[in-house]
Write an enzyme that holds these catalytic residues in place. Structure first.
Site, PDB file in Angstrom:
ATOM      1  N   ARG A  97      12.171 -18.226  31.995  1.00 38.46           N
ATOM      2  CA  ARG A  97      11.178 -19.270  32.318  1.00 38.46           C
ATOM      3  C   ARG A  97      10.690 -19.987  31.055  1.00 38.46           C
ATOM      4  NH1 ARG A  97       7.812 -16.216  37.109  1.00 38.46           N
ATOM      5  NH2 ARG A  97       9.299 -16.798  38.725  1.00 38.46           N
TER       6      ARG A  97
ATOM      7  N   LYS B  55      13.436 -10.428  56.367  1.00 37.06           N
ATOM      8  CA  LYS B  55      12.794 -10.701  57.655  1.00 37.06           C
ATOM      9  C   LYS B  55      12.984 -12.123  58.161  1.00 37.06           C
ATOM     10  CE  LYS B  55       9.180  -7.315  57.115  1.00 37.06           C
ATOM     11  NZ  LYS B  55       7.749  -7.116  56.975  1.00 37.06           N
TER      12      LYS B  55
ATOM     13  N   GLY C 285      13.581 -15.908  45.349  1.00 35.65           N
ATOM     14  CA  GLY C 285      13.573 -14.757  44.454  1.00 35.65           C
ATOM     15  C   GLY C 285      14.825 -13.901  44.429  1.00 35.65           C
TER      16      GLY C 285
END
Ligand code: AMP
Length: 396
Positions: free
Chosen positions: A35, A198, A354
């Site tokens: 980052r 999910k 992610g």
């Protein structure tokens, strides 16, 4: 889109919202500096113009005020090495030290402010706090795509104090251009691959994709809700019974919209959620009781790879299985490789969110896809069709 490339920073002090929320180990050393590296082009453009730079970021989730383990001081030396220059530091992002250091900045100099989240005003989007940050500089640059979905003081509210001097940095510009290629400016066939744990966290993105993609691959833990919704036996696999109806609606909607929906036909099943568990190959809709699906099987890998090979636009979010456990990572690896092969043949591929980002990085394939998004939640919300406050604040 107002970007730093349309602006001459000579003699200006630029306040840049960066995302320096990097992982630190117990010795407070940076374990992944990507980052920070990603922000270097924006910083260097401003310095090369003859401007000076004030960097602000959050790090971790401090609870009540300052905590040494979340201090941005730990990043100062490494940032200095990357920029090949000394980085000044203000130990309070809006206090006297920040005002004095910012006021004394000369062209070509860089100041790093202490963690914004040492003030609860940051996440509350407090206007007075934002005004104090704004008082440090002449121009505001937002280069933190990962926090663009939050209306925090430094990501959104601060922009109103720079009505004519607010710009997107390089990371933001690249993110927006790349996402546009999988949202609006798509080449067909467009194959979207959604995995992860999910269904409940990805319903809106799946619904939005039904209007855009030609083929949709659904795998990972969420596949079992779809399989059960069609009457399959999913054993002990992850399954969200509250979402069976939603899964049926998505299947119907895909048919109505002409989107080809692919679910894995075979699955690696395990008798425990452990890398050492016993494993077998099973039909995805016939998993014995006490066994759970942990990765996609060989037939699914072959079918998905063939679909991906024909694609001209590819979006990938979420792993195919429990890839953190080495014995269940083969499906995720094979799909990453299929995406790389398609990219080499000219497809545009965006990997975002992610865990799929972690997967391509771990496999050393991040450089071989067209774009790896830095935004997790921000990317998903943007893909769902939401307006991100950090982006709107610059555009309006
Ligand atoms: P997400 O953050 O929703 O993209 O989910 C990522 C997580 O999904 C990873 O930690 C994976 O281990 C997990 N996952 C993927 N496939 C499965 C599966 N078949 N069963 C349980 N968890 C899974």
């Amino acid at each position: 889109m107002k970007t730093i490339n349309d602006y001459n920073f000579s003699g200006k002090r630029a306040l840049i919202r960066v995302d320096f929320n990097v992982p630190l180990n117990k010795e407070l050393q940076i374990t992944d500096d990507s980052r920070i590296r990603a922000a270097i082009p924006t910083i260097e453009k401003i310095l090369n113009d003859g401007g000076s730079v004030i960097l602000m970021s959050h790090l971790g989730r401090p609870k009540e005020g300052p905590e040494d383990k979340f201090s941005l001081r730990h990043l100062r030396e490494h940032l200095g090495k990357l920029l090949k220059k000394e980085v000044k530091f203000a130990d309070d992002c809006i206090g006297q030290s920040a005002r004095e250091e910012a006021g004394a900045l000369k062209p070509g100099e860089v100041l790093l402010l202490e963690n914004l989240r040492f003030y609860k005003e940051e996440t509350k989007g407090d206007e007075e706090f934002a005004k104090k940050l704004a008082g440090l500089a002449d121009v505001y640059v937002n280069d933190a795509f990962g926090t663009a979905h939050r209306a925090h003081a430094s990501t959104t509210i601060v922009a109103k104090f720079f009505p004519d001097n607010k710009l997107f940095g390089d990371i933001m510009t690249n993110e927006l251009k790349s996402i546009d290629k999988v949202l609006n400016d798509t080449r067909k066939p467009y194959v979207a691959i959604i995995g992860g744990a999910k269904v409940s966290t990805k319903i809106d993105i799946i619904r939005n994709l039904l209007d855009k993609a030609d083929e949709l691959i659904i795998a990972g833990g969420m596949m079992f809700t779809f399989i059960k919704a069609q009457g399959g036996k999913t054993g002990n696999s992850l399954c969200e019974d509250d979402y069976l109806e939603t899964a049926r609606e998505i299947i119907t909607e895909a048919k109505e919209k002409g989107v080809k929906l692919h679910l894995p036909s075979d699955t690696i099943i395990a008798d425990a959620f452990s890398n050492d568990a016993n494993t077998r190959l099973a039909k995805s809709d016939n998993i014995p009781d006490e066994w759970m699906g942990v990765d996609i099987g060989k037939e699914s890998i072959e079918k998905f790879s063939a679909t991906i090979a024909k694609a001209k636009t590819i979006l990938w979010n979420g792993p195919m299985g429990v890839f953190e456990m080495s014995n269940f990572a083969a499906g995720t690896k094979a799909i990453a490789e299929a995406i790389v092969n398609a990219t080499e043949k000219g497809a545009f591929s965006l990997v975002g969110g992610g865990d799929s980002v972690a997967a391509v990085s771990q496999l050393g394939l991040a450089e071989k896809v067209s774009y790896v998004s830095t935004g997790g939640g921000a990317l998903l919300e943007y893909m769902e069709g939401k307006i991100l406050p950090g982006i709107q604040a610059i555009n309006e």
